[in-house]
Motif scaffolding. Structure first.
Motif, PDB file in Angstrom:
ATOM      1  N   ASP A 138       0.827  -1.208   0.000  1.00 26.76           N
ATOM      2  CA  ASP A 138       0.000   0.000   0.000  1.00 26.76           C
ATOM      3  C   ASP A 138       0.859   1.255   0.000  1.00 26.76           C
ATOM      4  O   ASP A 138       0.558   2.229  -0.693  1.00 26.76           O
ATOM      5  CB  ASP A 138      -0.947   0.022   1.206  1.00 26.76           C
ATOM      6  CG  ASP A 138      -2.099  -0.959   1.060  1.00 26.76           C
ATOM      7  OD1 ASP A 138      -2.283  -1.505  -0.052  1.00 26.76           O
ATOM      8  OD2 ASP A 138      -2.810  -1.184   2.051  1.00 26.76           O
ATOM      9  N   VAL A 139       1.948   1.253   0.756  1.00 29.38           N
ATOM     10  CA  VAL A 139       2.858   2.396   0.782  1.00 29.38           C
ATOM     11  C   VAL A 139       3.515   2.552  -0.580  1.00 29.38           C
ATOM     12  O   VAL A 139       3.652   3.668  -1.091  1.00 29.38           O
ATOM     13  CB  VAL A 139       3.924   2.238   1.898  1.00 29.38           C
ATOM     14  CG1 VAL A 139       4.999   3.306   1.790  1.00 29.38           C
ATOM     15  CG2 VAL A 139       3.265   2.268   3.267  1.00 29.38           C
ATOM     16  N   LEU A 140       3.900   1.433  -1.197  1.00 28.51           N
ATOM     17  CA  LEU A 140       4.536   1.485  -2.513  1.00 28.51           C
ATOM     18  C   LEU A 140       3.557   1.949  -3.582  1.00 28.51           C
ATOM     19  O   LEU A 140       3.938   2.693  -4.494  1.00 28.51           O
ATOM     20  CB  LEU A 140       5.127   0.122  -2.870  1.00 28.51           C
ATOM     21  CG  LEU A 140       6.234  -0.363  -1.927  1.00 28.51           C
ATOM     22  CD1 LEU A 140       6.680  -1.757  -2.313  1.00 28.51           C
ATOM     23  CD2 LEU A 140       7.391   0.606  -1.889  1.00 28.51           C
ATOM     24  N   VAL A 141       2.313   1.539  -3.477  1.00 31.53           N
ATOM     25  CA  VAL A 141       1.284   2.001  -4.420  1.00 31.53           C
ATOM     26  C   VAL A 141       1.091   3.509  -4.254  1.00 31.53           C
ATOM     27  O   VAL A 141       0.982   4.247  -5.240  1.00 31.53           O
ATOM     28  CB  VAL A 141      -0.042   1.241  -4.225  1.00 31.53           C
ATOM     29  CG1 VAL A 141      -1.181   1.906  -4.973  1.00 31.53           C
ATOM     30  CG2 VAL A 141       0.111  -0.205  -4.669  1.00 31.53           C
ATOM     31  N   GLN A 142       1.091   3.970  -3.010  1.00 30.11           N
ATOM     32  CA  GLN A 142       0.974   5.412  -2.761  1.00 30.11           C
ATOM     33  C   GLN A 142       2.157   6.161  -3.390  1.00 30.11           C
ATOM     34  O   GLN A 142       1.978   7.192  -4.031  1.00 30.11           O
ATOM     35  CB  GLN A 142       0.910   5.704  -1.265  1.00 30.11           C
ATOM     36  CG  GLN A 142       0.805   7.190  -0.972  1.00 30.11           C
ATOM     37  CD  GLN A 142       1.003   7.542   0.489  1.00 30.11           C
ATOM     38  OE1 GLN A 142       1.585   6.773   1.243  1.00 30.11           O
ATOM     39  NE2 GLN A 142       0.531   8.717   0.873  1.00 30.11           N
ATOM     40  N   GLU A 143       3.380   5.624  -3.223  1.00 30.98           N
ATOM     41  CA  GLU A 143       4.560   6.233  -3.846  1.00 30.98           C
ATOM     42  C   GLU A 143       4.390   6.296  -5.360  1.00 30.98           C
ATOM     43  O   GLU A 143       4.700   7.313  -5.985  1.00 30.98           O
ATOM     44  CB  GLU A 143       5.826   5.436  -3.516  1.00 30.98           C
ATOM     45  CG  GLU A 143       6.325   5.597  -2.116  1.00 30.98           C
ATOM     46  CD  GLU A 143       7.625   4.850  -1.867  1.00 30.98           C
ATOM     47  OE1 GLU A 143       8.235   4.323  -2.832  1.00 30.98           O
ATOM     48  OE2 GLU A 143       8.048   4.797  -0.709  1.00 30.98           O
ATOM     49  N   GLY A 144       3.929   5.208  -5.945  1.00 27.90           N
ATOM     50  CA  GLY A 144       3.722   5.170  -7.387  1.00 27.90           C
ATOM     51  C   GLY A 144       2.703   6.191  -7.850  1.00 27.90           C
ATOM     52  O   GLY A 144       2.883   6.846  -8.880  1.00 27.90           O
TER      53      GLY A 144
END
Length: 185
Positions: free
Chosen positions: A33-39
């Motif tokens: 979820d954090v990585l999706v937010q970064e993306g």
């Protein structure tokens, strides 16, 4: 925003898998979820950049190996955003990481690819690493490759690791840091 930052600071023991939208195993806090937010943040930043430059391109977001991956493809002018040997791409990646950090408060390991340059370069470097390792294995002589970026060195090290009897290490200081391949003792 503060909720996201709080979850980033959580201990990994505090984050437990939960069922989200009926799919078991996805984590509500942290992880992908954090990585999706970064993306998403990176995609918005890069979309604004493309608009300012009046360049066409499709932005694709993915998560792979614990890292957000953002790709821009499809535009005629995108090669200009790669630059010689990927130098402009590296600079844009760093700017994009800083934009994500400004928004999230955490350093990003986001990877940016433009016009498939990084994917193509990865294949070239894998072949270079394997063929050089096999040459070193036959000759018994160490070989120093040309200076490379951290991304390029990692790909070469991984390729060399697939050949038994040789090993590699990096030497020198950036931007002249290079891979050295030599026979195992």
């Amino acid at each position: 925003m503060s909720e996201t930052i709080d979850t980033i600071d959580a201990d990994k023991d505090d984050v437990t898998p939960e069922t989200v939208d009926g799919e078991a195993g996805e984590q509500k806090a942290g992880g992908d979820d954090v990585l999706v937010q970064e993306g998403d943040i990176a995609g918005d930043y890069l979309e604004r950049l493309l608009d300012l430059l009046d360049y066409d391109g499709d932005i694709d977001l993915d998560v792979e190996a614990g890292r957000a991956i953002v790709s821009i493809d499809g535009g005629e002018d995108l090669e200009k955003l790669v630059g010689p040997r990927g130098t402009v791409l590296e600079a844009l990646q760093e700017l994009t990481r800083l934009a994500v950090q400004q928004e999230t408060g955490s350093r990003s390991r986001l990877m940016l690819d433009i016009a498939g340059w990084r994917a193509d370069r990865r294949e070239e470097l894998k072949e270079l690493g394997r063929s050089t390792a096999e040459s070193v294995l036959k000759s018994g002589e160490r070989v120093r490759l040309q200076p490379m970026s951290p991304f390029e060195r990692k790909v070469v090290h991984d390729a060399v690791a697939t050949v038994s009897g040789v090993t590699s290490e990096s030497e020198g200081e950036d931007p002249k840091r290079r891979v050295v391949i030599f026979p195992e003792s």
